[in-house]
Design a protein around this motif. Structure first.
Motif, PDB file in Angstrom:
ATOM      1  N   UNK A 122       0.830  -1.203   0.000  1.00  0.00           N
ATOM      2  CA  UNK A 122       0.000   0.000   0.000  1.00  0.00           C
ATOM      3  C   UNK A 122       0.870   1.259   0.000  1.00  0.00           C
ATOM      4  N   UNK A 123       1.976   1.189   0.728  1.00  0.00           N
ATOM      5  CA  UNK A 123       2.862   2.346   0.795  1.00  0.00           C
ATOM      6  C   UNK A 123       3.495   2.648  -0.567  1.00  0.00           C
ATOM      7  N   UNK A 124       3.894   1.599  -1.267  1.00  0.00           N
ATOM      8  CA  UNK A 124       4.463   1.796  -2.600  1.00  0.00           C
ATOM      9  C   UNK A 124       3.425   2.371  -3.562  1.00  0.00           C
ATOM     10  N   UNK A 125       2.215   1.846  -3.497  1.00  0.00           N
ATOM     11  CA  UNK A 125       1.156   2.331  -4.376  1.00  0.00           C
ATOM     12  C   UNK A 125       0.802   3.782  -4.072  1.00  0.00           C
ATOM     13  N   UNK A 126       0.770   4.137  -2.784  1.00  0.00           N
ATOM     14  CA  UNK A 126       0.474   5.518  -2.409  1.00  0.00           C
ATOM     15  C   UNK A 126       1.540   6.463  -2.949  1.00  0.00           C
ATOM     16  N   UNK A 127       2.803   6.046  -2.869  1.00  0.00           N
ATOM     17  CA  UNK A 127       3.894   6.875  -3.386  1.00  0.00           C
ATOM     18  C   UNK A 127       3.791   7.012  -4.902  1.00  0.00           C
ATOM     19  N   UNK A 128       3.466   5.921  -5.590  1.00  0.00           N
ATOM     20  CA  UNK A 128       3.313   5.965  -7.046  1.00  0.00           C
ATOM     21  C   UNK A 128       2.144   6.870  -7.436  1.00  0.00           C
ATOM     22  N   UNK A 129       1.049   6.774  -6.686  1.00  0.00           N
ATOM     23  CA  UNK A 129      -0.117   7.611  -6.974  1.00  0.00           C
ATOM     24  C   UNK A 129       0.238   9.089  -6.840  1.00  0.00           C
ATOM     25  N   UNK A 165       0.205  11.586 -10.157  1.00  0.00           N
ATOM     26  CA  UNK A 165      -0.696  12.731 -10.178  1.00  0.00           C
ATOM     27  C   UNK A 165       0.082  14.033 -10.336  1.00  0.00           C
ATOM     28  N   UNK A 166       1.215  14.122  -9.636  1.00  0.00           N
ATOM     29  CA  UNK A 166       2.051  15.315  -9.770  1.00  0.00           C
ATOM     30  C   UNK A 166       2.560  15.459 -11.198  1.00  0.00           C
ATOM     31  N   UNK A 167       2.954  14.348 -11.822  1.00  0.00           N
ATOM     32  CA  UNK A 167       3.449  14.391 -13.202  1.00  0.00           C
ATOM     33  C   UNK A 167       2.340  14.817 -14.156  1.00  0.00           C
ATOM     34  N   UNK A 168       1.147  14.286 -13.977  1.00  0.00           N
ATOM     35  CA  UNK A 168       0.024  14.639 -14.838  1.00  0.00           C
ATOM     36  C   UNK A 168      -0.303  16.123 -14.726  1.00  0.00           C
ATOM     37  N   UNK A 169      -0.243  16.654 -13.509  1.00  0.00           N
ATOM     38  CA  UNK A 169      -0.527  18.074 -13.296  1.00  0.00           C
ATOM     39  C   UNK A 169       0.578  18.949 -13.888  1.00  0.00           C
ATOM     40  N   UNK A 197       0.417  19.020 -17.608  1.00  0.00           N
ATOM     41  CA  UNK A 197      -0.871  19.471 -18.156  1.00  0.00           C
ATOM     42  C   UNK A 197      -1.486  18.418 -19.085  1.00  0.00           C
ATOM     43  N   UNK A 198      -1.437  17.166 -18.636  1.00  0.00           N
ATOM     44  CA  UNK A 198      -1.956  16.068 -19.450  1.00  0.00           C
ATOM     45  C   UNK A 198      -3.474  16.007 -19.395  1.00  0.00           C
ATOM     46  N   UNK A 199      -4.022  16.295 -18.209  1.00  0.00           N
ATOM     47  CA  UNK A 199      -5.467  16.253 -18.005  1.00  0.00           C
ATOM     48  C   UNK A 199      -5.882  17.456 -17.171  1.00  0.00           C
TER      49      UNK A 199
END
Length: 251
Positions: free
Chosen positions: A107-114, A118-122, A125-127
């Motif tokens: 869960x910790x790895x997934x939270x870090x990936x999330x 999200x930061x990369x997408x923002x 300006x992907x979405x």
């Protein structure tokens, strides 16, 4: 030369490739540990899988499965409700099997990936920001404790083969590991939410629909950058971007 088989590139990117020659699929993977894990999963999974023809360093040869894929992402599935239910039943059998040795993401790895994705997408300006924000809120529901089961790990609808209403086999076990049962159910129904009811009926065990929907968002948020980096289009009809937009409307 009339008997020479054509070589079909099924999928290819920097991590691995699959080609088809006649009735033989050749999987090429530079990660020996991943190929070992896939081989072990194919042998130990208690549901139909491709026959292993031979194994060499970096290459796994598999026999083609009879039947056709249950569906394709971005296309309406023509498979029957009974076939989708059979896929759910096969998943239940897999999830009830003894755990494989390979550990999945925590869960910790997934939270870090999330957070990173999200930061990369923002940043890029992907979405639109509201779509990312709403999906992140939904995705976080999946990051709760779970009891690990034998998961396929990448059970896309195209990886399940059917003949009529029967499952003839499941392919592509490169991500098989201990993981969350709801993730497999979510991956199978990603882009096909109208089939979730049939899959759950076949699964025959209690499921958390909110968690499945959360995994739709989490998988899609994590997948956009990877798809772009490897030459795929996450904005193709019915794919990850469409899933994220749909989730934002209903979340």
């Amino acid at each position: 030369m009339a008997d020479v088989e054509d070589v079909e590139i099924v999928v290819a990117h920097r991590e691995r490739a699959t080609v088809r020659v006649g009735e033989v699929f050749l999987k090429v993977d530079s990660d020996q540990a991943r190929l070992d894990a896939e081989t072990d999963a194919i042998v130990s999974a208690p549901i139909p899988t491709p026959k292993i023809l031979w194994r060499k360093p970096s290459v796994l040869a598999l026999a083609a499965l009879p039947g056709i894929p249950l569906g394709r992402l971005g296309e309406p599935s023509t498979a029957s409700p009974a076939a989708w239910a059979a896929a759910g039943a096969a998943l239940r059998t897999l999830h009830d099997a003894p755990l494989p040795p390979r550990l999945g993401r925590t869960r910790e790895q997934l939270a870090a990936e999330l957070e990173f994705e999200c930061a990369w997408l923002l940043t890029n300006d992907v979405l639109p920001t509201d779509i990312i924000t709403r999906n992140r809120r939904i995705a976080e529901i999946a990051l709760r404790p779970w009891n690990p089961v034998f998961t396929h790990g990448d059970l896309q609808v195209a990886h399940v083969f059917v003949d009529g209403d029967a499952i003839t086999g499941v392919i592509d076990w490169s991500e098989a590991a201990q993981g969350d049962a709801m993730y497999d159910l979510a991956t199978l129904t990603l882009g096909h939410p109208e089939r979730l009811k049939d899959v759950v009926a076949g699964y025959g065990a209690e499921v958390d629909l909110d968690v499945i929907r959360a995994w739709w968002s989490l998988r899609s948020l994590r997948g956009v950058r990877w798809l772009l980096d490897h030459g795929f289009d996450p904005a193709a009809p019915g794919c990850e971007v469409d899933v994220l937009k749909a989730q934002a409307r209903t979340g």
